[in-house]
Design an enzyme around this catalytic site. Structure first.
Site, mmCIF file in Angstrom:
data_model
loop_
_atom_site.group_PDB
_atom_site.id
_atom_site.type_symbol
_atom_site.label_atom_id
_atom_site.label_comp_id
_atom_site.label_asym_id
_atom_site.label_seq_id
_atom_site.Cartn_x
_atom_site.Cartn_y
_atom_site.Cartn_z
ATOM 1 N N GLY A 8 0.828 -1.190 0.000
ATOM 2 C CA GLY A 8 0.000 0.000 0.000
ATOM 3 C C GLY A 8 0.863 1.240 0.000
ATOM 4 N N GLY A 13 -2.682 1.958 5.788
ATOM 5 C CA GLY A 13 -3.177 0.960 6.730
ATOM 6 C C GLY A 13 -2.393 -0.338 6.697
ATOM 7 N N LYS A 14 -1.240 -0.354 6.010
ATOM 8 C CA LYS A 14 -0.424 -1.568 5.881
ATOM 9 C C LYS A 14 0.008 -2.101 7.248
ATOM 10 C CE LYS A 14 2.904 0.447 3.739
ATOM 11 N NZ LYS A 14 2.479 1.832 3.875
ATOM 12 N N SER A 15 0.649 -1.259 8.026
ATOM 13 C CA SER A 15 1.152 -1.694 9.333
ATOM 14 C C SER A 15 0.008 -2.045 10.271
ATOM 15 C CB SER A 15 2.027 -0.605 9.966
ATOM 16 O OG SER A 15 3.178 -0.412 9.181
ATOM 17 N N ALA A 40 13.603 -0.177 10.273
ATOM 18 C CA ALA A 40 13.919 1.264 10.251
ATOM 19 C C ALA A 40 15.216 1.554 10.989
ATOM 20 C CB ALA A 40 12.780 2.059 10.886
ATOM 21 N N HIS A 54 5.850 5.155 17.017
ATOM 22 C CA HIS A 54 5.319 3.900 16.473
ATOM 23 C C HIS A 54 5.451 2.769 17.490
ATOM 24 C CE1 HIS A 54 5.105 4.688 11.884
ATOM 25 N NE2 HIS A 54 4.925 5.814 12.547
ATOM 26 N N ALA A 56 5.517 2.977 20.791
ATOM 27 C CA ALA A 56 4.553 3.177 21.880
ATOM 28 C C ALA A 56 3.134 2.847 21.424
ATOM 29 C CB ALA A 56 4.630 4.613 22.395
ATOM 30 N N ASP A 91 8.304 -5.240 9.068
ATOM 31 C CA ASP A 91 7.838 -3.887 8.759
ATOM 32 C C ASP A 91 9.062 -2.975 8.682
ATOM 33 O OD1 ASP A 91 6.224 -1.736 8.271
ATOM 34 O OD2 ASP A 91 5.099 -1.860 10.134
#
Length: 189
Positions: A8, A13-15, A40, A54, A56, A91
């Site tokens: 996407g 909304g992928k993650s 990342a 992200h 948290a 991810d």
């Protein structure tokens, strides 16, 4: 579920879908585990803050989701973490590819020479095929817009398109996310 590639655009909304899969997996059995392999890197303060936010938010949404960071050796991380009762969420593939093709300067001196893209892609595809447990892999679909002006950017768009095609071929399910809604592109499960 066994293997799913979730594609996407940015903020599609992928993650969130990957997190929902992890939450469902964890709820299905007390024996299940879920591990997020984060690709990342902290490149600057904005990225450091984004990653912390992200982490948290993800911990609040999916409390049982464990996290490991692996920006380069993705195939090894999948092989190490995958078990029949463990869902591995990656991810994301886009950042992994970025790390291989455009490493941050402070990482470049520590980058092993064996991390070339064709070898790493082949190892990743083999890790996907050999994974004993379920996998959810997140990647950006960036080829829907205009053709970029710069040679390096065009090269990156091409490389990500090829990577997404290869991973899609190796996965039983492929889902395209748009506006938080899933569209099944492939469902061989």
């Amino acid at each position: 579920m066994h293997t799913e590639l979730i594609l996407g655009g940015q903020k599609s909304g992928k993650s969130r879908r990957a997190e929902l899969l992890a939450r469902g997996w964890l709820a299905a059995s007390p024996a299940h585990r879920a591990v997020l392999v984060a690709t990342a890197r902290y490149g600057d303060e904005e990225m450091r803050a984004r990653i912390a936010r992200h982490q948290a938010e993800r911990a609040a949404r999916v409390p049982g989701l464990l996290s490991v960071e692996e920006p380069l050796r993705l195939a090894e991380a999948i092989a190490r973490e995958s078990r029949p009762g463990t869902l591995v969420v990656v991810d994301c593939l886009t950042l992994w590819l970025t790390n291989l093709l455009m490493p941050l300067q402070e990482y470049e001196q520590n980058r092993p020479p064996a991390l070339d893209l064709p070898a790493q892609t082949a190892m990743l595809l083999e890790a996907i095929r050999q994974a004993p447990g379920p996998l959810a892999l997140v990647s950006n679909e960036i080829g829907l817009g205009v053709i970029p002006m710069g040679r390096d950017v065009r090269g990156f768009v091409d490389a990500l398109g090829r990577l997404n095609q290869d991973v899609a071929a190796a996965c039983a399910r492929v889902t395209l996310m748009a506006a938080g809604l899933p569209l099944a592109l492939k469902d061989a499960a």
